[in-house]
Write an enzyme that holds these catalytic residues in place. Structure first.
Site, mmCIF file in Angstrom:
data_model
loop_
_atom_site.group_PDB
_atom_site.id
_atom_site.type_symbol
_atom_site.label_atom_id
_atom_site.label_comp_id
_atom_site.label_asym_id
_atom_site.label_seq_id
_atom_site.Cartn_x
_atom_site.Cartn_y
_atom_site.Cartn_z
ATOM 1 C CG PHE A 99 -48.747 7.904 -7.384
ATOM 2 C CD1 PHE A 99 -49.189 7.727 -8.731
ATOM 3 C CD2 PHE A 99 -49.965 8.658 -6.215
ATOM 4 C CE1 PHE A 99 -49.446 9.291 -9.065
ATOM 5 C CE2 PHE A 99 -50.119 9.399 -6.510
ATOM 6 C CZ PHE A 99 -50.420 9.868 -7.885
ATOM 7 C CD GLN B 257 -52.031 13.784 2.003
ATOM 8 O OE1 GLN B 257 -52.044 12.632 0.822
ATOM 9 N NE2 GLN B 257 -50.827 12.254 2.390
ATOM 10 C CG HIS C 229 -51.636 16.668 -3.456
ATOM 11 N ND1 HIS C 229 -50.106 17.224 -4.065
ATOM 12 C CD2 HIS C 229 -51.548 15.836 -3.802
ATOM 13 C CE1 HIS C 229 -49.991 16.346 -5.511
ATOM 14 N NE2 HIS C 229 -50.824 15.241 -5.057
ATOM 15 C CG LEU D 180 -54.358 17.515 -7.316
ATOM 16 C CD1 LEU D 180 -53.928 17.723 -6.033
ATOM 17 C CD2 LEU D 180 -55.202 16.169 -7.130
ATOM 18 C CD GLU E 258 -47.474 11.175 -4.784
ATOM 19 O OE1 GLU E 258 -48.611 12.001 -4.460
ATOM 20 O OE2 GLU E 258 -47.261 10.852 -5.153
ATOM 21 N NE ARG F 9 -49.469 12.632 -2.457
ATOM 22 C CZ ARG F 9 -51.006 12.327 -3.156
ATOM 23 N NH1 ARG F 9 -52.103 12.394 -1.811
ATOM 24 N NH2 ARG F 9 -52.022 12.047 -3.792
ATOM 25 C CG HIS G 263 -54.746 16.343 -1.528
ATOM 26 N ND1 HIS G 263 -54.901 17.090 -2.015
ATOM 27 C CD2 HIS G 263 -54.004 14.941 -1.974
ATOM 28 C CE1 HIS G 263 -56.054 15.353 -3.452
ATOM 29 N NE2 HIS G 263 -54.836 14.729 -3.084
ATOM 30 N NE ARG H 203 -54.979 10.563 1.098
ATOM 31 C CZ ARG H 203 -54.972 10.637 -0.623
ATOM 32 N NH1 ARG H 203 -54.413 9.564 -0.523
ATOM 33 N NH2 ARG H 203 -55.018 11.388 -0.946
#
Lengths: 244, 579
Positions: free
Chosen positions: B126, B239, B241, B255, B258, B289, B354, B389
């Site tokens: 990730f 955040q 995304h 979404l 990722e 991100r 996100h 994050r």
């Protein structure tokens, strides 16, 4: 199919139990899914419309409704795919209606719990490593683990409709999911919990559950496999009984 | 008018009251119960439907099952470095150290995971995690977590009231002593008296029009805590995304895990260029991100976007079998909602709101807020993630700090005496709630909510400027000024419009602090990007906190404790090769 609006007809039930139908026109260019249509109505036309929704991406299982007579998730039903401008939305069948499109799912969750849907073992070991499970062992139950507890299978099942004690497709599928899990040792408890009149023997294999499942779980095949497990369990019980 | 009398309410007494039944709330409930406390859980949605179910890609823990070199230190360092040193290092340390045990525990509760050939939990790559660290089951990890925790809650002696809305935290002698709520199904009010209250209410993605969040994520916990006098922090840190769906309009923001990039997906602009080569030649699509989201945003802004205003995400080069095995949810999501077959075609993606890194300020040792007796965990709390994050760090946060919060709240109740809330206070709050019903010529709350969402999306998204933020704040304060005019028809029973009245208040609180914080932070750090102050500034290596004094919103700066020397060394291992 040629107009600029969808004609929504929604079955309502008020606090005094009075049932009625309300009609709303929703511009086609404002929505793509049935859920969006309901949301448009609620935000713009009638704030009192009660419905359940949460993720709106078909993973939480909140927005089960009947659309033109078929149990569906409102969020993943594309309005244009219905091939008609008339969209009738009603609460799913086989449950008591609380208000409008919101049904009382308590009976469903109670039945689900009856099947002991968690890992049962004598010894769980400590938390310094995992219980091993090969990809092949994982694949045995993977499909049956996809349930999002939306209740569509319960709404579609003809037996659930006539026999309120029948545990139903979702609950029985959960039993199989845990019984097929190589980490689990609780199969016999589950089979005893469901190996009653209310269990697998009620299913007539109509297959409607598998047809409406939005996640491809195939409860119908799960119940067939489970019935075989119940049968074997009962036979071995008889043999044990005779040896005593 | 409402058919029930305002003096018609049920009194409930418990040791620990938990508000929110997502991953953090459920994990806290299990632990508080196992520590001997009597527990009541309240949840706005049905049990098992919380926003956590929407988490897809995985949960981070340095098991080292795939990359044996991984250890808690590297996980810790990744968290601190990618949080751009704004977070609380102690929270990052606890999280990284306790993560593996929490995964093994969850697995023994019955959670299923994808496996390595020898039967261990499989881990995937990730963004900005040094090693392959994310434990997962396909792309429905959050759903599996909720299901597992829910089952654990249900066979314990824990009382859950779902579809129940909390409107106020009660205080007495400077500590939290309960809450007022109403149950949607019956329309009945409940006054809960508790020795401790835990807020596990998640974030507020629905403040923006384009978001990956469920409809419940309206910042309720931020407002409940703030109204009760607790301190909030880092509210400007939201955040985005990098990859949400863009088409058709109804699914905009949904979404796209990722995990697609983790499994080898690449990003292309409309010219077919793999543009991350320009922005991040080393980490490419798997950079943090904030970096990937800004790069995509920039490509679109500079005219290299797709027809629907996104960029392309390609995974079909990995072959249909691989995709159906690793990303089955993504395959059906695109097929069903967009009519796109990702085994053959590219996805169109753009950034989506996100996660709130900011939230309720907590003590890292016990998750207690600045208001005694009030605890917070999960996305509602702040400090672990700093300014950005890492993917998978939220799901592990829920387990690690949900458990710790349940423990410390249970411990707190051993010495705390329950305090009575006066009947007057209860009735005053109930009449505030029923006051929204059947007002003559009331303003529709949805109208104001939509205006607020449009404003935030237009002016306070990925790229921020002083001018835009000030404009947004002006509009927000005007909407706030009209709050007293809103109202809805009907009664308390399953009335979505009434809930919207409370959600609007939560969104206004969240939005106001977000904008004020973003105006004050005259620099760019992590997810907060100011195009008028594009550089990071040493002066702002500190946190902006918020609390109420009387009716006034007060802000101040606070600084996180410095990293101790032994931790500097650990962080250096990662920082060395990222810079």
């Amino acid at each position: 199919m040629s107009g600029n609006e969808y004609e929504f007809t929604i079955k309502r039930k008020d606090d005094h139990g009075k049932v009625s139908y309300s009609d709303y026109s929703v511009p086609k260019d404002r929505i793509s899914t049935v859920f969006e249509g309901l949301l448009y109505i609620k935000e713009n036309l009638d704030q009192t419309l009660s419905m359940r929704y949460s993720c709106t991406m078909e993973i939480c299982g909140s927005c089960a409704v009947e659309v033109n007579g078929k149990p569906k998730m409102a969020c993943s039903t594309i309005a244009s795919s219905l091939k008609t401008d008339k969209i009738r939305v009603e609460p799913i069948r086989h449950f008591d209606v609380i208000k409008d499109l919101v049904v009382d799912l308590d009976s469903f969750f109670d039945k689900y719990r009856k099947g002991l849907p968690y890992i049962i073992r004598e010894d769980y070991g400590d938390y310094s490593s995992e219980l091993l499970q090969t990809p092949e062992q994982f694949q045995k139950y993977e499909q049956y683990s996809m349930c999002i507890k939306c209740g569509l299978c319960m709404a579609a099942c003809p037996i659930v409709g006539t026999d309120e004690d029948y545990l139903g497709p979702a609950s029985l599928t959960a039993v199989l999911r845990y019984n097929l899990d190589s980490r689990d040792e609780g199969g016999k408890y589950r089979l005893e919990a469901i190996g009653t009149e209310e269990g697998t023997s009620r299913c007539h294999y109509a297959g409607e559950c598998s047809e409406v499942c939005p996640k491809g779980v195939d409860p119908s095949s799960a119940i067939q496999k489970l019935r075989w497990q119940v049968f074997k369990h009962e036979i071995s019980g008889l043999i044990r009984g005779r040896r005593k | 008018m409402s058919e029930q009398s305002i003096s018609d309410f049920t009194r409930i007494e418990t040791d620990v009251l938990i508000i929110g039944a997502g991953g953090a709330g459920l994990r806290a409930a299990i632990e508080a119960s196992d520590n001997g406390a009597k527990v009541v859980v309240l949840s706005k949605s049905l049990l098992g439907k919380a926003h956590t179910v929407m988490a897809e890609g995985g949960v981070a823990a340095s098991l080292g099952n795939v990359d044996s070199k991984d250890n808690w230190g590297i996980h810790f360092a990744d968290t601190v470095v990618e949080g751009v040193h704004l977070g609380d290092w102690r929270l990052a340390e606890i999280n990284a150290k306790e993560a593996p045990d929490r995964i093994y525990e969850l697995e023994k509760y019955g959670a299923m995971f994808d496996r390595t050939p020898d039967g261990r939990i499989l881990q995937r790559a990730f963004g900005a995690h040094t090693y392959r660290r994310l434990c997962h089951v396909g792309d429905k990890t959050g759903l599996e977590m909720i299901r597992t925790l829910e089952d654990q809650v249900l066979h314990r002696d824990i009382k859950v009231h779902d579809e129940t809305v909390v409107t106020k935290i009660f205080k007495k002698d400077g500590r939290a002593v309960g809450a007022l709520a109403f149950e949607m199904r019956t329309g009945k009010f409940m006054a809960i008296k508790s020795k401790a209250v835990i807020l596990a209410t998640g974030g507020g993605g629905r403040l923006f029009k384009v978001t990956s969040n469920s409809w419940e994520s309206t910042g309720d916990g931020f407002a409940l805590a703030f109204d009760a006098g607790a301190t909030l922090m880092d509210m400007e840190m939201v955040q985005f995304h990098p990859t949400g769906m863009v088409y058709p309009p109804g699914v905009r923001g949904m979404l796209v895990t990722e995990g697609v990039r983790g499994e080898g997906g690449i990003l292309l602009n409309s010219k077919g260029e793999r543009f991350m080569k320009t922005y991040s030649p080393n980490k490419m699509e798997l950079d943090a991100r904030d970096v990937v989201a800004r790069s995509i945003y920039n490509e679109i802004q500079e005219g290299r976007g797709t027809e629907h205003g996104g960029v392309y995400l390609q995974i079909h080069h990995k072959g249909a079998k691989f995709i159906l095995d690793k990303l089955p949810g993504m395959h059906s999501q695109f097929l069903e909602f967009a009519g796109v077959d990702i085994t053959k075609e590219n996805m169109e993606v753009a950034p989506t709101t996100h996660y709130y890194m900011g939230g309720i300020k907590i003590d890292p040792e016990d998750n207690q807020t600045t208001l005694p007796g009030l605890f917070a965990c999960g996305e509602a709390a702040t400090g672990l993630h700093g300014a950005n994050r890492l993917g998978g760090n939220s799901l592990i946060d829920l387990l690690v700090f949900g458990r710790r919060t349940g423990q410390s709240a249970a411990k707190y109740t051993k010495d705390a005496q329950p305090a009575d809330v006066s009947e007057n206070d209860i009735i005053e709050e109930i009449s505030r709630v029923t006051g929204f019903l059947n007002k003559p010529s009331a303003v529709n709350p949805y109208e104001l909510i939509n205006e607020l969402r449009d404003t935030m999306s237009k002016y306070a998204g990925i790229r921020r400027t002083e001018e835009n933020l000030t404009t947004a704040l002006d509009i927000l304060l005007k909407i706030k000024g009209r709050y007293s005019e809103i109202g809805v028809a009907g009664n308390v029973r399953f009335n979505p419009g009434l809930i919207a009245c409370f959600e609007l208040h939560s969104l206004l609180t969240t939005g106001e602090l977000l904008l004020r914080g973003a105006i004050q932070r005259k620099e760019s750090r992590g997810a907060h990007f100011r195009s008028d102050y594009p550089k990071m500034s040493e002066e702002f290596k500190r946190n902006i906190t918020w609390h109420m004094e009387g009716n006034e919103v007060k802000s101040s700066f606070s600084t996180m404790p410095e990293l101790p020397p032994e931790m500097v060394k650990i962080v250096g291992q990662v920082e060395g090769h990222t810079q």
